[in-house]
Design an enzyme around this catalytic site. Structure first.
Site, mmCIF file in Angstrom:
data_model
loop_
_atom_site.group_PDB
_atom_site.id
_atom_site.type_symbol
_atom_site.label_atom_id
_atom_site.label_comp_id
_atom_site.label_asym_id
_atom_site.label_seq_id
_atom_site.Cartn_x
_atom_site.Cartn_y
_atom_site.Cartn_z
ATOM 1 N N ASP A 17 18.278 -6.304 -19.374
ATOM 2 C CA ASP A 17 18.814 -5.299 -18.451
ATOM 3 C C ASP A 17 17.945 -4.036 -18.548
ATOM 4 O O ASP A 17 17.618 -3.588 -19.650
ATOM 5 C CB ASP A 17 20.267 -4.996 -18.885
ATOM 6 N N HIS A 18 17.574 -3.465 -17.413
ATOM 7 C CA HIS A 18 16.854 -2.182 -17.360
ATOM 8 C C HIS A 18 15.573 -2.116 -18.186
ATOM 9 O O HIS A 18 15.309 -1.109 -18.870
ATOM 10 C CB HIS A 18 17.777 -1.023 -17.803
ATOM 11 N N THR A 71 30.445 -1.059 -19.822
ATOM 12 C CA THR A 71 31.324 -0.091 -20.492
ATOM 13 C C THR A 71 32.711 -0.671 -20.780
ATOM 14 O O THR A 71 33.251 -0.494 -21.881
ATOM 15 C CB THR A 71 31.462 1.172 -19.607
ATOM 16 N N GLY A 102 28.896 3.865 -16.748
ATOM 17 C CA GLY A 102 29.811 4.628 -17.611
ATOM 18 C C GLY A 102 31.194 4.725 -17.008
ATOM 19 O O GLY A 102 31.527 3.991 -16.081
#
Ligand code: 13P
Length: 279
Positions: free
Chosen positions: A81-82, A228, A175
């Protein structure tokens, strides 16, 4: 069964649903996610933030994810991821990742295209596919959340990079939201049309109202990320358990309830994005 990113994206496109992509952090979160996927007969993605891959955790966590995927009765893709650079994408492939995200969304447009294309080309030799990002999906702490992806840029980005799926900025953030977000569904539809129905990815799934997620999937989101809320499911249960005088002390026994909480959360998301029974 361990599969690559294209395999699960093809299932999602054919079945008009989204693959749930769950961020995992330790063996227990892997176990919770896997139990949910198997119980729901759902194809899934287990993904890992690059900071974990950079640290010792990635060294230990990657073989756990691979073992879980190989044992699974459902298709599981192991995804970075990312990924910020070729260093991280290369390391993750060495660790066994079968899907890679290259996130060049904070770079100037042309640089994002050039870097993403280089990673797509390298990964293609290894039968690993790439997710790109265009229009930055920030965090809920950012003051400015409206750098949305345009259909015109998305068309050029997809055509010139050859990504298998594209993360778009349409109103979500990573988030906990201060207030529930409203997604730009029209924009999702317009990007799909402009890109000849490219598989689109929605980041920041935690806390997005269920009806918004359902509309987004209907409009063409094919990978839906949750991180999250997995952490909260796990940690809140740990805290509750710690209050109990008769709690288990052996760590493996103590972890049973947090694993179960991750599983229950993932089951709700698998059903929400329509992935249940699609393995
Ligand atoms: P959340 O933490 O908001 O669920 O976002 C997850 C995500 O998009 C991971 O890349």
């Amino acid at each position: 069964m361990l599969v690559n990113l294209q395999y699960v994206l093809d299932l999602a496109e054919k079945g008009n649903f989204a693959i749930p992509a769950f961020n995992v952090y330790n063996m227990e979160s892997v176990m919770g996610v896997l139990k949910a996927a198997e119980e729901m007969k759902a194809p899934i993605i287990m993904q890992v933030y690059p900071r974990l891959m950079k640290e010792e955790t990635g060294y230990f966590l990657s073989p756990i994810i691979k073992a879980a995927a190989e044992k699974a009765s459902v298709p599981v893709c192991f995804h970075l991821d990312h990924g910020p650079s070729e260093l991280e994408t290369t390391r993750s492939i060495r660790y066994g990742a079968t899907g890679i995200m290259l996130d060049g969304s904070t770079l100037p447009f042309e640089e994002n295209i050039a870097l993403t294309k280089r990673v797509v080309d390298t990964c293609s030799y290894l039968n690993v596919q790439v997710e790109g990002e265009l229009g930055h999906v920030g965090t809920t702490a950012d003051s400015d959340m409206d750098e949305f992806t345009t259909p015109e840029d998305a068309k050029r980005f997809v055509e010139e990079t050859g990504v298998s799926c594209l993360a778009v900025a349409v109103g979500t953030a990573h988030g906990r939201y201060k207030k529930p977000p409203k997604l730009d569904i029209e924009r999702i539809l317009a990007i799909r049309e402009a890109t000849n129905n490219a598989a689109l990815v929605l980041h920041g799934g935690s806390g997005v109202p269920d009806e918004e997620i359902q509309k987004a999937v209907k409009a063409g989101i094919r990978k839906m990320n949750f991180a999250t809320d997995i952490c909260y499911a796990f940690l809140d249960t740990c805290l509750e358990e710690l209050q109990k005088p008769d709690r288990a002390i052996a760590i493996d026994n103590f972890m049973k309830k947090p694993i179960e909480a991750v599983k229950e959360f993932c089951i709700t998301r698998i059903k929400l994005v329509g992935a249940d029974g699609k393995a």
